[in-house]
Design a protein around this motif. Structure first.
Motif, PDB file in Angstrom:
ATOM      1  N   ASN A   1       0.345   4.024  -2.555  1.00 29.09           N
ATOM      2  CA  ASN A   1      -0.843   4.886  -2.497  1.00 29.09           C
ATOM      3  C   ASN A   1      -0.563   6.228  -1.850  1.00 29.09           C
ATOM      4  O   ASN A   1      -1.402   7.133  -1.896  1.00 29.09           O
TER       5      ASN A   1
ATOM      6  N   LYS B   1     -10.753   5.757   1.283  1.00 32.25           N
ATOM      7  CA  LYS B   1      -9.628   4.843   1.483  1.00 32.25           C
ATOM      8  C   LYS B   1     -10.055   3.654   2.332  1.00 32.25           C
ATOM      9  O   LYS B   1      -9.694   2.497   2.035  1.00 32.25           O
TER      10      LYS B   1
ATOM     11  N   SER C   1       0.787  -1.241   0.000  1.00 28.30           N
ATOM     12  CA  SER C   1       0.000   0.000   0.000  1.00 28.30           C
ATOM     13  C   SER C   1       0.816   1.286   0.000  1.00 28.30           C
ATOM     14  O   SER C   1       0.248   2.364  -0.167  1.00 28.30           O
TER      15      SER C   1
ATOM     16  N   THR D   1      -8.647   3.248  -4.813  1.00 33.86           N
ATOM     17  CA  THR D   1      -8.039   2.309  -3.863  1.00 33.86           C
ATOM     18  C   THR D   1      -8.211   0.871  -4.324  1.00 33.86           C
ATOM     19  O   THR D   1      -7.274   0.063  -4.271  1.00 33.86           O
TER      20      THR D   1
ATOM     21  N   CYS E   1      -3.065   7.461   5.849  1.00 29.84           N
ATOM     22  CA  CYS E   1      -3.843   8.682   5.622  1.00 29.84           C
ATOM     23  C   CYS E   1      -3.272   9.844   6.439  1.00 29.84           C
ATOM     24  O   CYS E   1      -3.169  10.970   5.950  1.00 29.84           O
TER      25      CYS E   1
ATOM     26  N   VAL F   1      -4.133   1.760   7.349  1.00 28.26           N
ATOM     27  CA  VAL F   1      -4.903   2.752   6.584  1.00 28.26           C
ATOM     28  C   VAL F   1      -4.878   4.092   7.306  1.00 28.26           C
ATOM     29  O   VAL F   1      -4.636   5.143   6.696  1.00 28.26           O
TER      30      VAL F   1
ATOM     31  N   GLY G   1     -12.494   1.429   0.191  1.00 23.41           N
ATOM     32  CA  GLY G   1     -11.755   0.682  -0.829  1.00 23.41           C
ATOM     33  C   GLY G   1     -10.969  -0.462  -0.224  1.00 23.41           C
ATOM     34  O   GLY G   1     -10.961  -1.584  -0.755  1.00 23.41           O
ATOM     35  N   THR G   2     -10.319  -0.198   0.904  1.00 22.32           N
ATOM     36  CA  THR G   2      -9.554  -1.237   1.582  1.00 22.32           C
ATOM     37  C   THR G   2     -10.478  -2.334   2.096  1.00 22.32           C
ATOM     38  O   THR G   2     -10.143  -3.520   2.042  1.00 22.32           O
TER      39      THR G   2
ATOM     40  N   THR H   1     -12.514   5.633  -3.260  1.00 25.91           N
ATOM     41  CA  THR H   1     -12.831   4.215  -3.084  1.00 25.91           C
ATOM     42  C   THR H   1     -12.428   3.412  -4.311  1.00 25.91           C
ATOM     43  O   THR H   1     -11.751   2.372  -4.212  1.00 25.91           O
TER      44      THR H   1
END
Length: 204
Positions: A19, A43, A16, A116, A154, A150, A46-47, A113
């Motif tokens: 990203n 995020k 990841s 991701t 972020c 995540v 999507g994860t 979303t």
């Protein structure tokens, strides 16, 4: 359990970290709280989809479409990048098309979303065998670590975007940076998933 935590952390970072530049671009353009929450929410959603698909597949359910079909999601960042690239100069017009075709509040959430999921398609090849090989307790810990990852990713993207020099540079040159990042991401997704080759083969 420590081994499980370390393994999960390493897997999440390895799959990841790419990203981060996407999050940085998103956060640099918009720093108000509602927009930040939509970016983070996208995020997380999507994860969650990637984790859910991996879990179902690990338990023997065939829920993953052919790789090239998943790659079609690459047209989303590609289209967003092209919108910014060909839109006329001016902050007002850029605001209208940034990440979406209209002004609906959910667009940024949906865009994050989809991006991701699209950029994480290859992650399934790592998550599925991992989930299939560990116990239920280890699975719970692994998923929790992923969500912590995540949050940290972020937060890192948000903090980097707030740095005056870095965030200011992105805002100043966003008409160049945004198209390059998103068009590049879209093409990468289409190529890595064999989507372009499959489309060419169908057309031929």
């Amino acid at each position: 359990m420590i081994t499980t935590i370390i393994t999960a952390a390493v897997v999440y970072v390895a799959t990841s970290i790419d990203n981060l530049i996407i999050l940085l671009v998103f956060f640099a353009h918009k720093k108000d709280n509602p927009t930040v929450m939509r970016i983070v929410g996208g995020k997380v959603l999507g994860t969650s989809v990637l984790i859910a698909v991996s879990l179902l597949s690990a338990f023997g359910l065939r829920v993953i479409p052919e790789q090239w079909i998943l790659g079609l999601l690459g047209f989303v960042p590609l289209g967003l990048g092209l919108k910014v690239l060909f839109e006329q100069e001016g902050e007002e017009s850029l605001e209208k098309i940034y990440f979406a075709a209209n002004k609906k509040h959910g667009n940024l959430l949906v865009a994050m979303t989809i991006i991701t999921i699209a950029s994480g398609g290859d992650n399934l090849g790592v998550y599925i065998p991992l989930f299939a090989a560990i116990s239920q307790a280890e699975l719970v810990v692994t998923v929790l670590v992923f969500y912590m990852g995540v949050a940290l990713l972020c937060y890192l993207g948000y903090r980097l975007a707030k740095l005056q020099q870095l965030g200011g540079t992105i805002e100043k040159y966003e008409r160049i940076i945004v198209p390059v990042v998103f068009i590049g991401l879209g093409i990468m997704i289409l190529v890595e998933n064999g989507t372009i080759a499959e489309i060419i083969e169908i057309l031929m």
